[in-house]
Design a protein around this motif. Structure first.
Motif, PDB file in Angstrom:
ATOM      1  N   ALA A   1     -20.882  -1.136 -17.073  1.00 55.92           N
ATOM      2  CA  ALA A   1     -19.507  -1.656 -16.890  1.00 55.92           C
ATOM      3  C   ALA A   1     -18.480  -0.642 -16.417  1.00 55.92           C
ATOM      4  CB  ALA A   1     -18.986  -2.315 -18.181  1.00 55.92           C
ATOM      5  N   ALA A   2     -18.679   0.661 -16.644  1.00 58.33           N
ATOM      6  CA  ALA A   2     -17.641   1.627 -16.271  1.00 58.33           C
ATOM      7  C   ALA A   2     -17.354   1.583 -14.781  1.00 58.33           C
ATOM      8  CB  ALA A   2     -18.058   3.037 -16.681  1.00 58.33           C
ATOM      9  N   ALA A   3     -16.096   1.376 -14.429  1.00 59.37           N
ATOM     10  CA  ALA A   3     -15.610   1.357 -13.047  1.00 59.37           C
ATOM     11  C   ALA A   3     -16.190   0.216 -12.218  1.00 59.37           C
ATOM     12  CB  ALA A   3     -15.881   2.691 -12.350  1.00 59.37           C
ATOM     13  N   GLN A   4     -16.718  -0.816 -12.877  1.00 66.19           N
ATOM     14  CA  GLN A   4     -17.229  -1.939 -12.089  1.00 66.19           C
ATOM     15  C   GLN A   4     -16.104  -2.611 -11.306  1.00 66.19           C
ATOM     16  OE1 GLN A   4     -18.330  -5.733 -13.852  1.00 66.19           O
ATOM     17  NE2 GLN A   4     -17.595  -5.089 -15.874  1.00 66.19           N
ATOM     18  N   GLY A   5     -14.881  -2.604 -11.862  1.00 65.54           N
ATOM     19  CA  GLY A   5     -13.763  -3.208 -11.156  1.00 65.54           C
ATOM     20  C   GLY A   5     -13.437  -2.488  -9.859  1.00 65.54           C
ATOM     21  N   ILE A   6     -13.475  -1.148  -9.894  1.00 73.49           N
ATOM     22  CA  ILE A   6     -13.211  -0.365  -8.689  1.00 73.49           C
ATOM     23  C   ILE A   6     -14.288  -0.623  -7.646  1.00 73.49           C
ATOM     24  CG2 ILE A   6     -13.106   1.979  -7.746  1.00 73.49           C
ATOM     25  CD1 ILE A   6     -11.792   2.874 -10.293  1.00 73.49           C
ATOM     26  N   ILE A   7     -15.535  -0.606  -8.091  1.00 73.65           N
ATOM     27  CA  ILE A   7     -16.648  -0.845  -7.173  1.00 73.65           C
ATOM     28  C   ILE A   7     -16.539  -2.233  -6.552  1.00 73.65           C
ATOM     29  CG2 ILE A   7     -19.157  -1.095  -7.002  1.00 73.65           C
ATOM     30  CD1 ILE A   7     -19.368   0.963  -9.287  1.00 73.65           C
ATOM     31  N   LEU A   8     -16.225  -3.231  -7.393  1.00 73.28           N
ATOM     32  CA  LEU A   8     -16.166  -4.610  -6.913  1.00 73.28           C
ATOM     33  C   LEU A   8     -15.034  -4.812  -5.918  1.00 73.28           C
ATOM     34  CD1 LEU A   8     -17.282  -7.453  -7.060  1.00 73.28           C
ATOM     35  CD2 LEU A   8     -15.805  -7.874  -9.050  1.00 73.28           C
ATOM     36  N   ILE A   9     -13.830  -4.324  -6.243  1.00 72.12           N
ATOM     37  CA  ILE A   9     -12.712  -4.559  -5.340  1.00 72.12           C
ATOM     38  C   ILE A   9     -12.885  -3.782  -4.037  1.00 72.12           C
ATOM     39  CG2 ILE A   9     -11.162  -2.699  -6.128  1.00 72.12           C
ATOM     40  CD1 ILE A   9      -8.872  -4.737  -5.907  1.00 72.12           C
ATOM     41  N   ALA A  10     -13.559  -2.628  -4.113  1.00 78.42           N
ATOM     42  CA  ALA A  10     -13.816  -1.867  -2.890  1.00 78.42           C
ATOM     43  C   ALA A  10     -14.720  -2.662  -1.953  1.00 78.42           C
ATOM     44  CB  ALA A  10     -14.459  -0.528  -3.238  1.00 78.42           C
ATOM     45  N   LEU A  11     -15.778  -3.233  -2.499  1.00 75.00           N
ATOM     46  CA  LEU A  11     -16.727  -3.982  -1.677  1.00 75.00           C
ATOM     47  C   LEU A  11     -16.129  -5.302  -1.197  1.00 75.00           C
ATOM     48  CD1 LEU A  11     -19.979  -3.269  -3.726  1.00 75.00           C
ATOM     49  CD2 LEU A  11     -19.282  -2.249  -1.553  1.00 75.00           C
ATOM     50  N   LEU A  12     -15.379  -5.990  -2.073  1.00 75.69           N
ATOM     51  CA  LEU A  12     -14.742  -7.236  -1.663  1.00 75.69           C
ATOM     52  C   LEU A  12     -13.714  -6.981  -0.563  1.00 75.69           C
ATOM     53  CD1 LEU A  12     -14.145  -9.069  -5.080  1.00 75.69           C
ATOM     54  CD2 LEU A  12     -15.919  -9.531  -3.377  1.00 75.69           C
ATOM     55  N   GLY A  13     -13.005  -5.848  -0.673  1.00 69.29           N
ATOM     56  CA  GLY A  13     -12.011  -5.521   0.340  1.00 69.29           C
ATOM     57  C   GLY A  13     -12.609  -5.293   1.709  1.00 69.29           C
ATOM     58  N   LEU A  14     -13.855  -4.830   1.729  1.00 69.74           N
ATOM     59  CA  LEU A  14     -14.533  -4.603   2.999  1.00 69.74           C
ATOM     60  C   LEU A  14     -15.090  -5.892   3.601  1.00 69.74           C
ATOM     61  CD1 LEU A  14     -16.510  -1.340   2.094  1.00 69.74           C
ATOM     62  CD2 LEU A  14     -14.451  -1.518   3.502  1.00 69.74           C
ATOM     63  N   LEU A  15     -15.331  -6.898   2.743  1.00 69.90           N
ATOM     64  CA  LEU A  15     -16.029  -8.096   3.196  1.00 69.90           C
ATOM     65  C   LEU A  15     -15.143  -9.332   3.309  1.00 69.90           C
ATOM     66  CD1 LEU A  15     -19.290  -7.698   1.062  1.00 69.90           C
ATOM     67  CD2 LEU A  15     -19.048  -7.304   3.524  1.00 69.90           C
ATOM     68  N   LEU A  16     -14.057  -9.392   2.520  1.00 74.14           N
ATOM     69  CA  LEU A  16     -13.232 -10.595   2.510  1.00 74.14           C
ATOM     70  C   LEU A  16     -11.910 -10.368   3.235  1.00 74.14           C
ATOM     71  CD1 LEU A  16     -13.690 -11.877  -1.156  1.00 74.14           C
ATOM     72  CD2 LEU A  16     -14.856 -12.652   0.914  1.00 74.14           C
ATOM     73  N   PRO A  17     -11.482 -11.320   4.046  1.00 73.26           N
ATOM     74  CA  PRO A  17     -10.205 -11.200   4.769  1.00 73.26           C
ATOM     75  C   PRO A  17      -9.052 -11.670   3.898  1.00 73.26           C
ATOM     76  CG  PRO A  17     -11.343 -13.179   5.458  1.00 73.26           C
ATOM     77  CD  PRO A  17     -12.235 -12.519   4.442  1.00 73.26           C
ATOM     78  N   ASP A  18      -8.539 -10.795   3.038  1.00 69.31           N
ATOM     79  CA  ASP A  18      -7.477 -11.214   2.140  1.00 69.31           C
ATOM     80  C   ASP A  18      -6.621 -10.029   1.717  1.00 69.31           C
ATOM     81  OD1 ASP A  18      -5.946 -12.939   0.638  1.00 69.31           O
ATOM     82  OD2 ASP A  18      -7.656 -13.869  -0.351  1.00 69.31           O
ATOM     83  N   ASP A  19      -5.465 -10.347   1.119  1.00 71.23           N
ATOM     84  CA  ASP A  19      -4.531  -9.352   0.633  1.00 71.23           C
ATOM     85  C   ASP A  19      -5.116  -8.617  -0.575  1.00 71.23           C
ATOM     86  OD1 ASP A  19      -2.142  -9.075  -1.615  1.00 71.23           O
ATOM     87  OD2 ASP A  19      -1.564  -8.392   0.388  1.00 71.23           O
ATOM     88  N   LEU A  20      -4.798  -7.326  -0.702  1.00 73.31           N
ATOM     89  CA  LEU A  20      -5.395  -6.498  -1.748  1.00 73.31           C
ATOM     90  C   LEU A  20      -5.025  -6.984  -3.144  1.00 73.31           C
ATOM     91  CD1 LEU A  20      -7.155  -4.040  -2.316  1.00 73.31           C
ATOM     92  CD2 LEU A  20      -5.104  -2.612  -2.175  1.00 73.31           C
ATOM     93  N   GLN A  21      -3.783  -7.438  -3.353  1.00 71.99           N
ATOM     94  CA  GLN A  21      -3.389  -7.912  -4.678  1.00 71.99           C
ATOM     95  C   GLN A  21      -4.115  -9.202  -5.050  1.00 71.99           C
ATOM     96  OE1 GLN A  21      -1.761  -6.465  -7.069  1.00 71.99           O
ATOM     97  NE2 GLN A  21      -1.408  -4.652  -5.820  1.00 71.99           N
ATOM     98  N   ARG A  22      -4.333 -10.067  -4.081  1.00 69.08           N
ATOM     99  CA  ARG A  22      -5.123 -11.281  -4.352  1.00 69.08           C
ATOM    100  C   ARG A  22      -6.560 -10.920  -4.687  1.00 69.08           C
ATOM    101  NH1 ARG A  22      -4.203 -16.344  -2.645  1.00 69.08           N
ATOM    102  NH2 ARG A  22      -6.127 -16.431  -1.426  1.00 69.08           N
ATOM    103  N   LEU A  23      -7.096  -9.922  -4.001  1.00 73.82           N
ATOM    104  CA  LEU A  23      -8.449  -9.473  -4.316  1.00 73.82           C
ATOM    105  C   LEU A  23      -8.501  -8.849  -5.708  1.00 73.82           C
ATOM    106  CD1 LEU A  23      -9.643  -7.875  -0.946  1.00 73.82           C
ATOM    107  CD2 LEU A  23     -10.269 -10.097  -1.918  1.00 73.82           C
TER     108      LEU A  23
END
Length: 270
Positions: free
Chosen positions: A172-194
């Protein structure tokens, strides 16, 4: 635990709840604290996952405005998060404890690298989302995933969510950072929504893994630690979602890195 240790764990829970709402590396506060007080690493991971649930709920609620229009997307990703979390929890409960103590220092190093690199990554993702919005002719790209992604890209996002959930269910450590980094690369959306999306998916992962720990491994939980972290994370998650963006990011990252290094040293010297 002595009274001063309990107080420090509650404070660690407050810090973790606030950090998880904004960044996603709160486990790097509470996990090292538990290990430093003599709680075995596997027990620390399980107790930490259960205790952080109230904070995850509070931070997800705090981002409810950013979650508007995303529920179709969330429902599509939840099954991957659930399956991944179950897989990670299974690995934690069934692999030898020696294996965990060998793997976790490596995962901690990965998590710390993500924490240190987070500012640059956030700038890159923010600039990327701005360029996407400009190309689309609007400030925010709020269309649903099914309407904006090809089938191949959508499957890739599901795989990413699944693999990140395995990591989250196991450590679980830093899973949020890892997830938002990967989602930011793949999804066309605003960072706060991600970030709002990330909070919900992390909540799903932690809830599933924590439920598994309670049902299967309740005798291995440190319930004092669970209660302390739960109280702290609820407070921190609520206020973190509201005012967490005002925290000094440099100070937060420095504190997290120091605690992470302490945890690595503590595990290696067990």
């Amino acid at each position: 635990m002595e009274l001063w240790q309990i107080a420090l764990i509650v404070l660690a829970g407050i810090a973790a709840g606030g950090i998880n709402a904004v960044v996603g590396s709160g486990t790097l506060i509470t996990f090292p604290a538990l290990v430093a007080f003599g709680v075995p690493p596997v027990v620390s991971t399980m107790s930490n996952a259960v205790g952080l649930i109230p904070g995850n709920i509070a931070s997800s609620f705090g981002y409810r405005e950013e979650l508007r229009g995303q529920w179709r997307r969330i429902l599509g990703f939840v099954p991957a998060s659930v399956l991944g979390s179950l897989t990670g929890a299974y690995l934690l409960l069934h692999l030898p404890e020696d294996a965990f103590e060998t793997i976790v220092p490596v995962l901690l190093v990965l998590a710390l690298v993500m924490v240190v690199g987070q500012p640059g990554l956030s700038r890159y993702l923010k600039n990327r989302s701005v360029r996407r919005a400009q190309r689309a002719g609007e400030e925010h790209v709020a269309a649903s995933v099914g309407d904006t992604l090809s089938t191949g890209r959508y499957i890739l996002v599901l795989v990413v969510v699944f693999l990140t959930a395995i990591y989250g269910g196991y450590f679980a450590a830093a899973q949020g950072i890892i997830l938002i980094a990967l989602l930011g690369l793949l999804l066309p959306d605003d960072l706060q929504r991600l970030n709002g999306l990330k909070n919900v998916l992390v909540l799903v992962v932690n809830t599933v893994s924590a439920s598994t720990y309670i049902i299967v491994g309740h005798d291995r939980l440190n319930w004092i630690a669970v209660i302390c972290i739960a109280i702290g994370s609820l407070i921190g998650g609520y206020f973190g979602a509201r005012v967490g963006r005002k925290f000094s990011p440099v100070l937060l990252r420095t504190f997290i890195v120091i605690l992470g290094l302490v945890a690595i040293w503590r595990i290696l010297t067990l």
